[in-house]
Each structure stands twice: as C-alpha cells, then as structure tokens.
Design an enzyme around this catalytic site. Structure first.
Site, short mmCIF file in Angstrom:
data_model
loop_
_atom_site.label_atom_id
_atom_site.label_comp_id
_atom_site.label_asym_id
_atom_site.label_seq_id
_atom_site.Cartn_x
_atom_site.Cartn_y
_atom_site.Cartn_z
N ALA A 170 -4.27 3.24 -1.76
CA ALA A 170 -3.01 4.25 -2.12
C ALA A 170 -3.64 5.54 -1.88
O ALA A 170 -3.54 7.04 -2.16
CB ALA A 170 -3.43 4.31 -3.72
N ASP A 171 -5.14 5.32 -1.54
CA ASP A 171 -6.34 6.48 -0.96
C ASP A 171 -5.32 7.07 0.73
O ASP A 171 -4.39 6.21 1.62
CB ASP A 171 -7.02 6.16 -0.36
CG ASP A 171 -8.30 8.03 -0.06
OD1 ASP A 171 -7.84 8.14 -0.75
OD2 ASP A 171 -8.29 8.28 1.21
N ILE A 172 -5.03 8.52 0.10
CA ILE A 172 -3.88 9.31 1.59
C ILE A 172 -4.67 9.14 2.93
O ILE A 172 -4.08 8.98 3.64
CB ILE A 172 -3.95 10.26 1.39
CG1 ILE A 172 -2.76 10.53 -0.22
CG2 ILE A 172 -3.23 10.87 2.24
CD1 ILE A 172 -1.54 9.78 0.05
#
Length: 290
Positions: free
Chosen positions: A243-245
C-alpha cells in the site's frame, strides 16, 4: 577512545546507507569522507556516540567502528553489526532475482541494504510521526520533535526517552504542527511502554505475524506502521508494504505503466520475490530517489 575494524568479503553499498541515514538529523553524515556519527542508547540507558568510518569497494567493504567507553565495546560492536546486517551477502540476495521481473532493477542498484534505525523506540516514534506525510515534512516534524525534547552532545542529537515523551501533553506537540491524533498516538504509545504494556525488545523476538497483530491493536498503528517498524527497526527480510505510495510509483515507472499497480496486484506479484521482499522494497524505493 577505542576502535575496531570490520572487514567484509560481501557486496554492500555503504554509500546508499549513508545517503539514507543523512535524511535523519540524528545522524551526522560526511558523505565525502565516508564517515557517520550516530547516537546510541544502550539497554542500561547510557548514551554513546558511535563513529563509523567506511572504506573499500561495494564488493569488499570495510568499516572502522569507534566510541569512547571501552567497557561497552562489545555491546556496541554487536549493535553495529546488527544495524548494518554485516553478515548478509547482498550478492546472494541479488542472485535470487536473476531471471525474475526485477532482475534489471537489482543490476542497476547492486548491494542495496536494508537501512535500519539504531533504536527500536525511536524507529516506532518516527514511524508514527511520518505516517501519511510527505517525506520532506515528515522529517521536518520529527526533527522539531527531537530538538524540542531530546538532548544534544558533541553535535549529535539523542532522541527523547519514552519517559520524557509520556510526560508531555498533547498541546506540547500541537504547537509543533502535530495533528491532534498524531500527538495522541505518539504520547499514548509512549505511555504504554512506560506502563509495561508494550515491550519492544520482547516483541522484536516474535514472528512477523505476531508483531503485526500486537502493534495493530494499538490506536494509531496500522498495517503500514507495523511493516515499517519491522523493516527499519528489525531489518526483517521478507516484507512488502504494497500500500506504500513509493512502492507503487516505483513499479509504475519501472514497468512503464499508465497507472500505479494496486496493492492486491503488488502482493500477488511479490509472492515470487519471497523470501527477500524487503530487499525488493528497498531497491524499488532507491530507484525513484533523487
């Protein structure tokens, strides 16, 4: 003052290590001289300044470790080897990705280590402060926090202790541009540590699943926070914060996609990267850093 040289016969890009450490004001980094000064707090609460002097190539790295208190030499050396993960041969990690969809990435950024923080409590607090903020303001905020409540010795800042943070009011942090919730998360988590309800040293021996389950029970700590603490605090080798951009943007650029891949797609793809998904994560982040 004592010193000890650690020599490696493995691949390790200490230049990247220093670049990552230079983002944090707690670490005094001289990239030209390959020298780093770090604040170290031992289990007995004593504070020490540790100097690392790197040399050699990324395929034959060396580092001279020095500090003042000779009685703590072996304990400090053990910690340094743990932070650096000195026994991990990153060439073996890269070999795992030969023939994979990330082969070009590992070739372009050889020897990328997991860059650990030097303190479990500091790492957790930094994780809480940094969540949902852009990187520049995140470090601005954590730097303000350290300068306001930490201590300084020989130009090196030491992070405030859990006792000090637990004694603060939410308004103390609100005045520094913390949101109300972030102020509560930082102080309330520190109070859990002081009350003995959260023991980070004990927790560090648990499995990834057990750690995630324990940390996500705490208000303000979600899956992203738990994964970041395991990555930067413990140096666990097989984590993929899908989920890390940054991970999403790196894959978008690497694959020349029109849109960022979804977390579900990254998780599915990442199954092939196990048991070194943390190294894939670090190398993806590195690929888009300026």
């Amino acid at each position: 003052m004592w010193e000890r040289q650690l020599k490696g016969s493995h691949t390790y890009d200490y230049h990247y290590l220093m670049k990552r450490w230079s983002m944090d004001q707690l670490n005094i980094v001289d990239a030209k001289e390959h020298r780093v000064k770090l604040p170290v707090v031992l289990g007995d609460g004593s504070q020490h300044i540790v100097v690392l002097q790197f040399s050699g190539t990324i395929t034959a790295p060396a580092v001279i470790v020095s500090s003042a208190d000779s009685s703590k030499r072996e304990e400090i050396l053990s910690l340094v080897e743990d932070w650096l993960q000195w026994d991990t041969d990153l060439a073996e990690v890269a070999a795992h990705f030969v023939g994979s969809d990330l082969e070009r990435l590992f070739y372009a950024h050889a020897g990328t280590p997991i860059v650990k923080d030097t303190d479990l409590y500091y790492c957790l607090m930094k994780t809480i402060i940094h969540q949902q903020l852009n990187l520049k303001f995140a470090y601005t905020l954590s730097n303000r926090f350290v300068e306001a409540f930490g201590t300084k010795a020989d130009d090196v800042w030491f992070y405030p202790s859990p006792e000090i943070v637990a004694s603060l009011t939410y308004d103390d942090l609100r005045k520094m541009q913390f949101s109300q919730r972030k102020a509560e998360y930082v102080i309330d988590t520190s109070r859990l540590i002081i009350e003995g309800k959260l023991n980070l040293n004990q927790l560090s021996a648990a499995s990834n699943e057990e750690i995630a389950d324990e940390l996500t029970k705490i208000r303000g700590l979600g899956s992203w926070s738990a994964q970041n603490w395991m990555l930067f605090g413990l140096g666990r080798a097989d984590l993929l914060p899908a989920a890390d951009i940054g991970v999403q943007n790196a894959l978008k650029i690497y694959d020349d996609l029109t849109e960022k891949p979804t977390p579900a797609a990254i998780h599915a793809r990442g199954e092939r990267w196990a048991p070194y998904r943390s190294y894939a994560t670090m190398t993806l982040w590195r690929s888009i850093e300026t």
